[in-house]
Design a protein around this motif. Structure first.
Motif, PDB file in Angstrom:
ATOM      1  N   LEU A   1     -74.835  45.475 -33.639  1.00 20.54           N
ATOM      2  CA  LEU A   1     -75.040  46.398 -32.510  1.00 20.54           C
ATOM      3  C   LEU A   1     -76.119  47.434 -32.829  1.00 20.54           C
ATOM      4  N   LEU A   2     -76.094  47.959 -34.044  1.00 20.93           N
ATOM      5  CA  LEU A   2     -77.102  48.948 -34.441  1.00 20.93           C
ATOM      6  C   LEU A   2     -78.489  48.314 -34.524  1.00 20.93           C
ATOM      7  N   TYR A   3     -78.554  47.103 -35.025  1.00 21.78           N
ATOM      8  CA  TYR A   3     -79.806  46.351 -35.128  1.00 21.78           C
ATOM      9  C   TYR A   3     -80.415  46.130 -33.742  1.00 21.78           C
ATOM     10  N   ALA A   4     -79.605  45.642 -32.808  1.00 21.41           N
ATOM     11  CA  ALA A   4     -80.102  45.380 -31.450  1.00 21.41           C
ATOM     12  C   ALA A   4     -80.568  46.672 -30.784  1.00 21.41           C
ATOM     13  N   ALA A   5     -79.813  47.757 -30.959  1.00 23.17           N
ATOM     14  CA  ALA A   5     -80.224  49.036 -30.372  1.00 23.17           C
ATOM     15  C   ALA A   5     -81.536  49.524 -30.977  1.00 23.17           C
ATOM     16  N   GLY A   6     -81.719  49.301 -32.276  1.00 29.40           N
ATOM     17  CA  GLY A   6     -82.964  49.700 -32.923  1.00 29.40           C
ATOM     18  C   GLY A   6     -84.168  48.953 -32.385  1.00 29.40           C
ATOM     19  N   LEU A   7     -84.005  47.672 -32.085  1.00 35.64           N
ATOM     20  CA  LEU A   7     -85.099  46.900 -31.492  1.00 35.64           C
ATOM     21  C   LEU A   7     -85.468  47.436 -30.109  1.00 35.64           C
ATOM     22  N   VAL A   8     -84.468  47.846 -29.333  1.00 39.25           N
ATOM     23  CA  VAL A   8     -84.743  48.420 -28.005  1.00 39.25           C
ATOM     24  C   VAL A   8     -85.490  49.740 -28.140  1.00 39.25           C
ATOM     25  N   VAL A   9     -85.054  50.609 -29.061  1.00 37.25           N
ATOM     26  CA  VAL A   9     -85.763  51.872 -29.278  1.00 37.25           C
ATOM     27  C   VAL A   9     -87.195  51.610 -29.728  1.00 37.25           C
ATOM     28  N   MET A  10     -87.382  50.636 -30.613  1.00 29.43           N
ATOM     29  CA  MET A  10     -88.726  50.287 -31.080  1.00 29.43           C
ATOM     30  C   MET A  10     -89.613  49.841 -29.921  1.00 29.43           C
ATOM     31  N   ALA A  11     -89.030  49.131 -28.953  1.00 31.60           N
ATOM     32  CA  ALA A  11     -89.813  48.629 -27.818  1.00 31.60           C
ATOM     33  C   ALA A  11     -90.424  49.766 -27.010  1.00 31.60           C
ATOM     34  N   TYR A  12     -89.739  50.890 -26.935  1.00 32.51           N
ATOM     35  CA  TYR A  12     -90.211  52.000 -26.105  1.00 32.51           C
ATOM     36  C   TYR A  12     -90.598  53.219 -26.947  1.00 32.51           C
ATOM     37  N   ALA A  13     -90.928  52.989 -28.225  1.00 34.46           N
ATOM     38  CA  ALA A  13     -91.289  54.080 -29.129  1.00 34.46           C
ATOM     39  C   ALA A  13     -92.752  54.472 -28.900  1.00 34.46           C
ATOM     40  N   THR A  14     -92.960  55.536 -28.154  1.00 36.23           N
ATOM     41  CA  THR A  14     -94.321  55.998 -27.870  1.00 36.23           C
ATOM     42  C   THR A  14     -94.804  57.043 -28.870  1.00 36.23           C
ATOM     43  N   SER A  15     -93.958  57.392 -29.836  1.00 33.91           N
ATOM     44  CA  SER A  15     -94.348  58.353 -30.857  1.00 33.91           C
ATOM     45  C   SER A  15     -93.927  57.825 -32.224  1.00 33.91           C
ATOM     46  N   ALA A  16     -94.546  58.371 -33.258  1.00 32.10           N
ATOM     47  CA  ALA A  16     -94.201  57.958 -34.615  1.00 32.10           C
ATOM     48  C   ALA A  16     -92.745  58.268 -34.933  1.00 32.10           C
ATOM     49  N   GLY A  17     -92.224  59.386 -34.411  1.00 25.83           N
ATOM     50  CA  GLY A  17     -90.835  59.740 -34.656  1.00 25.83           C
ATOM     51  C   GLY A  17     -89.857  58.716 -34.101  1.00 25.83           C
ATOM     52  N   LEU A  18     -90.105  58.273 -32.858  1.00 25.72           N
ATOM     53  CA  LEU A  18     -89.236  57.250 -32.264  1.00 25.72           C
ATOM     54  C   LEU A  18     -89.371  55.915 -32.982  1.00 25.72           C
ATOM     55  N   LEU A  19     -90.595  55.596 -33.426  1.00 28.00           N
ATOM     56  CA  LEU A  19     -90.789  54.354 -34.177  1.00 28.00           C
ATOM     57  C   LEU A  19     -89.987  54.382 -35.472  1.00 28.00           C
ATOM     58  N   ASN A  20     -90.016  55.519 -36.153  1.00 31.90           N
ATOM     59  CA  ASN A  20     -89.233  55.631 -37.388  1.00 31.90           C
ATOM     60  C   ASN A  20     -87.733  55.566 -37.118  1.00 31.90           C
ATOM     61  N   LEU A  21     -87.290  56.127 -35.992  1.00 31.77           N
ATOM     62  CA  LEU A  21     -85.875  56.067 -35.639  1.00 31.77           C
ATOM     63  C   LEU A  21     -85.432  54.632 -35.363  1.00 31.77           C
ATOM     64  N   GLY A  22     -86.186  53.924 -34.483  1.00 30.16           N
ATOM     65  CA  GLY A  22     -85.782  52.584 -34.086  1.00 30.16           C
ATOM     66  C   GLY A  22     -86.069  51.542 -35.141  1.00 30.16           C
ATOM     67  N   ALA A  23     -87.364  51.372 -35.475  1.00 26.89           N
ATOM     68  CA  ALA A  23     -87.760  50.327 -36.422  1.00 26.89           C
ATOM     69  C   ALA A  23     -87.342  50.660 -37.839  1.00 26.89           C
ATOM     70  N   GLY A  24     -87.242  51.959 -38.149  1.00 24.95           N
ATOM     71  CA  GLY A  24     -86.909  52.352 -39.512  1.00 24.95           C
ATOM     72  C   GLY A  24     -85.427  52.551 -39.740  1.00 24.95           C
ATOM     73  N   ILE A  25     -84.858  53.615 -39.153  1.00 28.62           N
ATOM     74  CA  ILE A  25     -83.482  54.004 -39.471  1.00 28.62           C
ATOM     75  C   ILE A  25     -82.458  53.048 -38.867  1.00 28.62           C
ATOM     76  N   MET A  26     -82.556  52.791 -37.550  1.00 27.69           N
ATOM     77  CA  MET A  26     -81.519  51.997 -36.890  1.00 27.69           C
ATOM     78  C   MET A  26     -81.535  50.537 -37.340  1.00 27.69           C
ATOM     79  N   ILE A  27     -82.708  49.931 -37.367  1.00 28.39           N
ATOM     80  CA  ILE A  27     -82.773  48.533 -37.801  1.00 28.39           C
ATOM     81  C   ILE A  27     -82.440  48.429 -39.287  1.00 28.39           C
ATOM     82  N   GLY A  28     -82.899  49.402 -40.091  1.00 22.48           N
ATOM     83  CA  GLY A  28     -82.611  49.355 -41.518  1.00 22.48           C
ATOM     84  C   GLY A  28     -81.119  49.370 -41.806  1.00 22.48           C
ATOM     85  N   PHE A  29     -80.391  50.338 -41.235  1.00 20.09           N
ATOM     86  CA  PHE A  29     -78.944  50.382 -41.456  1.00 20.09           C
ATOM     87  C   PHE A  29     -78.242  49.211 -40.753  1.00 20.09           C
ATOM     88  N   GLY A  30     -78.778  48.771 -39.603  1.00 22.65           N
ATOM     89  CA  GLY A  30     -78.189  47.616 -38.935  1.00 22.65           C
ATOM     90  C   GLY A  30     -78.252  46.371 -39.797  1.00 22.65           C
TER      91      GLY A  30
END
Length: 414
Positions: free
Chosen positions: A92-121
């Motif tokens: 669930l965390l992995y899938a949510a991270g991919l969605v955040v990455m899809a709409y990450a218009t800033s470096a902070g959101l990219l790090n949240l989705g592709a980095g933190i959420m997918i990493g822990f997922g």
């Protein structure tokens, strides 16, 4: 029927080994695929938002680091309470991270989705948890081949997802490609039910040696030189794999090759890795595991050196993909088998998780240094040669490993 099978049958419906292996392999395939295709998103995302490659590289580096950091804890929870809940939360965390990455218009959101959420997922649902479940659920004669099959399935995900991702990016844009990948990860939820393990309390009876707490198991492992050598050598595996996964498409584009070459190079790495991982699982039960690991690391160094010395063409890129793919995750079956041989299956997911943390620290540095040094030097040459040197070092450091169970005091009769 083995003692392990008998204990796990008590109080729960038995699941045939074939179903366990199939479900575990599908989970490994699904979870490994999207992260293996991460490099495809570097150029479209940096061009869309005007980022440097160091921005994208940092997010993927954080993903690798947190995947490794979370792995021992996820493994410890799975060892203690069973694997299903850990795998489901991770998916669930992995899938949510991919969605955040899809709409990450800033470096902070990219790090949240592709980095933190997918990493822990990933730490909660990747093939590492699958291998731990295999060690607990399968009869001993099934384990070496199952470790190879689970690793190979993850590799086959690397073969399937990059071409699909390329096609989706070209047809619908990178945002839709990431949404489709997120939906595919949710398939892990029903598959995880076949990997239901009953935790340490139910499996303690099938492990030789005294009863241990988590702290005692960790202290025993890190006092054991062979385990330390294994953990240190695994660092190189992560460095090489993560660097190539994240930067290969961009590297090939820089040499003037068309975009499809990068996607298909990653794809053939995955296909060849499926073969290499299965064969490595086969060899792990028939030859010295330390020698097998040493030869794999040395072979990688030779392959990388030849690739960067030869002119970049579609033929050399695909040939390198096949060669490095045969050696890609072939380190996993002998590494996991050595952990189980040394310490048994009770805390296997956790102890393999610490080895994998070393792997992911290497992955963090491989991805991050690739982006940082590219921006400062204008090329990837230094990181390629660093990969060669680390491969030689790991080939050497695995040789002193002793392939036998850890010595434990025998309980004395009252």
């Amino acid at each position: 029927m083995t003692q392990t099978s008998a204990v796990l049958r008590e109080g729960q419906r038995a699941i045939p080994p074939e179903i366990i292996v199939l479900a575990g392999c599908l989970i490994a395939l699904i979870t490994f695929g999207p992260r293996a295709a991460a490099g495809l998103f570097q150029i479209p995302m940096t061009e869309a938002y005007g980022w440097g490659r160091d921005v994208f590289s940092l997010a993927i580096a954080v993903q690798n680091l947190l995947w490794g950091l979370g792995q021992p804890f996820a493994g410890a929870v799975a060892d203690k309470f069973g694997a299903v809940r850990v795998i489901c939360i991770g998916a669930l965390l992995y899938a949510a991270g991919l969605v955040v990455m899809a709409y990450a218009t800033s470096a902070g959101l990219l790090n949240l989705g592709a980095g933190i959420m997918i990493g822990f997922g990933l730490s909660g649902c990747s093939f590492n948890l699958v291998l731990g479940a295999f060690g607990k659920l399968l009869p001993e004669r099934w384990r070496p081949l199952a470790f190879g099959a689970g690793t190979a399935a993850g590799s086959f995900g690397q073969f399937l997802f990059p071409p699909i991702g390329n096609a989706l990016i070209q047809s619908f844009g990178f945002e839709m490609a990431l949404i489709v990948f997120a939906a595919s990860v949710l398939l892990v939820l029903p598959l995880s039910l076949a990997l239901a393990t009953r935790g340490a309390a139910a499996t303690a009876a099938v492990n030789a040696g005294p009863s241990q707490s988590i702290a005692q198991a960790l202290a025993e492992a890190f006092r054991h030189p062979s385990y330390v050598f294994l953990v240190l050598g695994f660092f190189t595996c992560g460095f090489q794999l993560a660097f190539i996964t994240a930067h290969m498409p961009a590297y090939l584009k820089d040499t003037g090759l068309p975009v499809w070459v990068g996607g298909w190079t990653l794809a053939v790495i995955g296909l060849a890795n499926a073969v290499g991982s299965l064969y490595s699982g086969f060899l792990s039960s028939r030859m010295s595991k330390r020698w097998l690991l040493s030869l794999i690391y040395l072979g990688r160094s030779v392959a990388i050196a030849a690739f960067i010395l030869l002119p970049a063409t579609p033929v050399t890129a695909i040939a390198f993909g096949i060669t490095i793919g045969l050696l890609w995750l072939s380190t996993v079956p002998p590494t996991s088998a050595l952990v189980m041989l040394m310490f048994g299956t009770r805390y296997m997911a956790m102890l393999y998780g610490f080895a994998f943390f070393s792997h992911q620290v290497g992955g963090f540095l491989g991805v991050w240094l690739g982006g940082i040094l590219y921006e400062s030097m204008g090329s990837y040459t230094f990181v390629w040669w660093l990969s060669v040197a680390l491969g030689v070092a790991s080939a050497i450091i695995n040789l002193p490993i002793k392939e036998r169970p850890v010595e434990r005091p025998v309980p004395q009769a009252a």
